[in-house]
Design a protein around this motif. Structure first.
Motif, mmCIF file in Angstrom:
data_model
loop_
_atom_site.group_PDB
_atom_site.id
_atom_site.type_symbol
_atom_site.label_atom_id
_atom_site.label_comp_id
_atom_site.label_asym_id
_atom_site.label_seq_id
_atom_site.Cartn_x
_atom_site.Cartn_y
_atom_site.Cartn_z
ATOM 1 N N SER A 1 67.754 32.297 76.094
ATOM 2 C CA SER A 1 68.358 32.781 77.330
ATOM 3 C C SER A 1 69.076 31.632 78.003
ATOM 4 N N GLU A 2 69.717 31.923 79.146
ATOM 5 C CA GLU A 2 70.425 30.884 79.901
ATOM 6 C C GLU A 2 70.236 31.161 81.396
ATOM 7 N N ALA B 1 69.114 34.636 83.491
ATOM 8 C CA ALA B 1 67.650 34.613 83.556
ATOM 9 C C ALA B 1 67.159 34.782 84.990
ATOM 10 N N VAL C 1 64.924 28.844 77.447
ATOM 11 C CA VAL C 1 66.156 28.882 78.236
ATOM 12 C C VAL C 1 66.962 27.608 77.945
ATOM 13 N N TYR D 1 62.584 33.746 87.195
ATOM 14 C CA TYR D 1 63.100 32.444 86.813
ATOM 15 C C TYR D 1 63.266 31.604 88.061
#
Length: 370
Positions: free
Chosen positions: A121-122, A126, A157, A132
């Motif tokens: 993910s990024e 997120a 991530v 997050y």
């Protein structure tokens, strides 16, 4: 979904006679808040966009007990659009699916997974899960534990722009891309629109003017508004953050006006509406539109709020005055954007350095001038 994506890539390469060897890398962007659940074999169990607002029977408890903490961590006040509500609904109503889920991906993450087989993910998307930590840029493990969600659902991530893998043989056969083409993390649609508009530096503002109109300010440091007046998030650039306030149903209001005043017209009708509106004077001869644009309450978001028009009488609108109604809608959009940017100024204490606009409504000459 995957069949459509693969066919689009093939069509793009063919239509523009692009040699797959010319493709340096591939990345993805997607609408925010949509999620996909995979099992241990990597097969999709569920895929849904942010319009899936199913919620567990005790869904109100999330905001009541954890709302303040979630907002301080993720910059978003919780409601049923976000991932925890769907996950807990599955836990309550489809436990066999919930227990079989091994990984949760945002839609842009999932596209890259189908291309490369890598689960990642990024930050910009997120943070749209509520789970997050936008300041630490890592999953909010304490909050995840308090909500009773399994830690294994949340992938590694990586910053936007990170190469996470390469196009697999199978994905290459399906898409027409070369096997081994680098696959790179992308970002959320809004943040990518902000980046594409040239907003990278502290104080720059971009408005993404489509169905809704998100006004976004880029920041060097994360800001969480103590009065819950905005969304905060991560930019796609490293060590950059954003705050956002949305004028809500802007393009939707223009579409509504099209259907009322230009019945039977398609998307090309918008060009005619804009040309007509441009001939109407500022103030639209006293007509004011209240069809949707506004300053939202992020603790009580309501969508698709219908309004109407205010007509100053007499005189009655002249014959053929639908141009005035079209201009009135565009003026209300512009003032909706202004009001939300003024909110960002109040929260950040910064005057905008630049303002850019993108999205479908940015094609309107009338709106740009207003």
């Amino acid at each position: 979904f995957w069949s459509i994506f693969a066919n689009l890539i093939r069509t793009l390469l063919s239509k523009h006679q692009i040699d797959p060897a010319q493709v340096k890398a591939i990345s993805s962007s997607s609408q925010r808040e949509g999620i996909i659940l995979l099992n241990k074999q990597g097969k999709e169990l569920y895929a849904g966009p942010n319009t899936d607002m199913r919620s567990p029977s005790d869904g109100d408890r999330i905001a009541r007990e954890y709302g303040d903490a979630i907002y301080r961590i993720s910059g978003h006040w919780p409601f049923a659009m976000f991932a925890p509500y769907r996950l807990l609904w599955f836990k309550e109503h489809k436990p066999e699916l919930y227990n079989d889920a091994d990984c949760m991906l945002l839609i842009n993450d999932w596209i890259l997974y189908r291309l490369s087989g890598e689960k990642s993910s990024e930050p910009s998307n997120a943070v749209e899960t509520l789970l997050y930590d936008l300041t630490k840029r890592e999953w909010a493990w304490d909050l995840i534990e308090k909500l009773g969600l399994p830690a294994h659902l949340f992938p590694q991530v990586n910053p936007s722009g990170t190469m996470i893998g390469r196009v697999s043989q199978q994905a290459a056969q399906e898409t027409g891309l070369l096997p081994g083409t680098p696959v790179v993390t992308g970002g959320a649609d809004t943040q990518c629109g902000v980046f594409g508009s040239g907003s990278f530096h502290d104080g720059q503002v971009s408005t993404i003017c489509g169905t809704y109109a998100q006004s976004v300010m880029v920041l060097d440091n994360a800001i969480i508004d103590s009065r819950f007046r905005a969304w905060s998030g991560c930019h796609v650039m490293p060590n950059k953050w954003v705050i956002e306030s949305t004028a809500m149903e802007t393009g939707q209001a223009f579409r509504y006006a099209r259907d009322v005043f230009y019945p039977g017209g398609g998307t090309d009708t918008y060009t005619q509406m804009d040309a007509d509106a441009y001939q109407s004077p500022p103030g639209a001869r006293g007509i004011q539109s209240f069809l949707g644009p506004r300053v939202p309450d992020y603790r009580c978001l309501r969508f698709d709020t219908r309004g109407g028009f205010f007509l100053r009488l007499p005189p009655l609108p002249a014959s053929g005055s639908r141009a005035d109604f079209a201009r009135a809608v565009l003026e209300s959009v512009a003032f909706g954007i202004r009001a939300n940017i003024e909110r960002l100024i109040s929260i950040s204490g910064k005057q905008p350095v630049t303002l850019s606009i993108c999205g479908g409504m940015s094609k309107s000459k009338t709106l740009r001038e207003v």
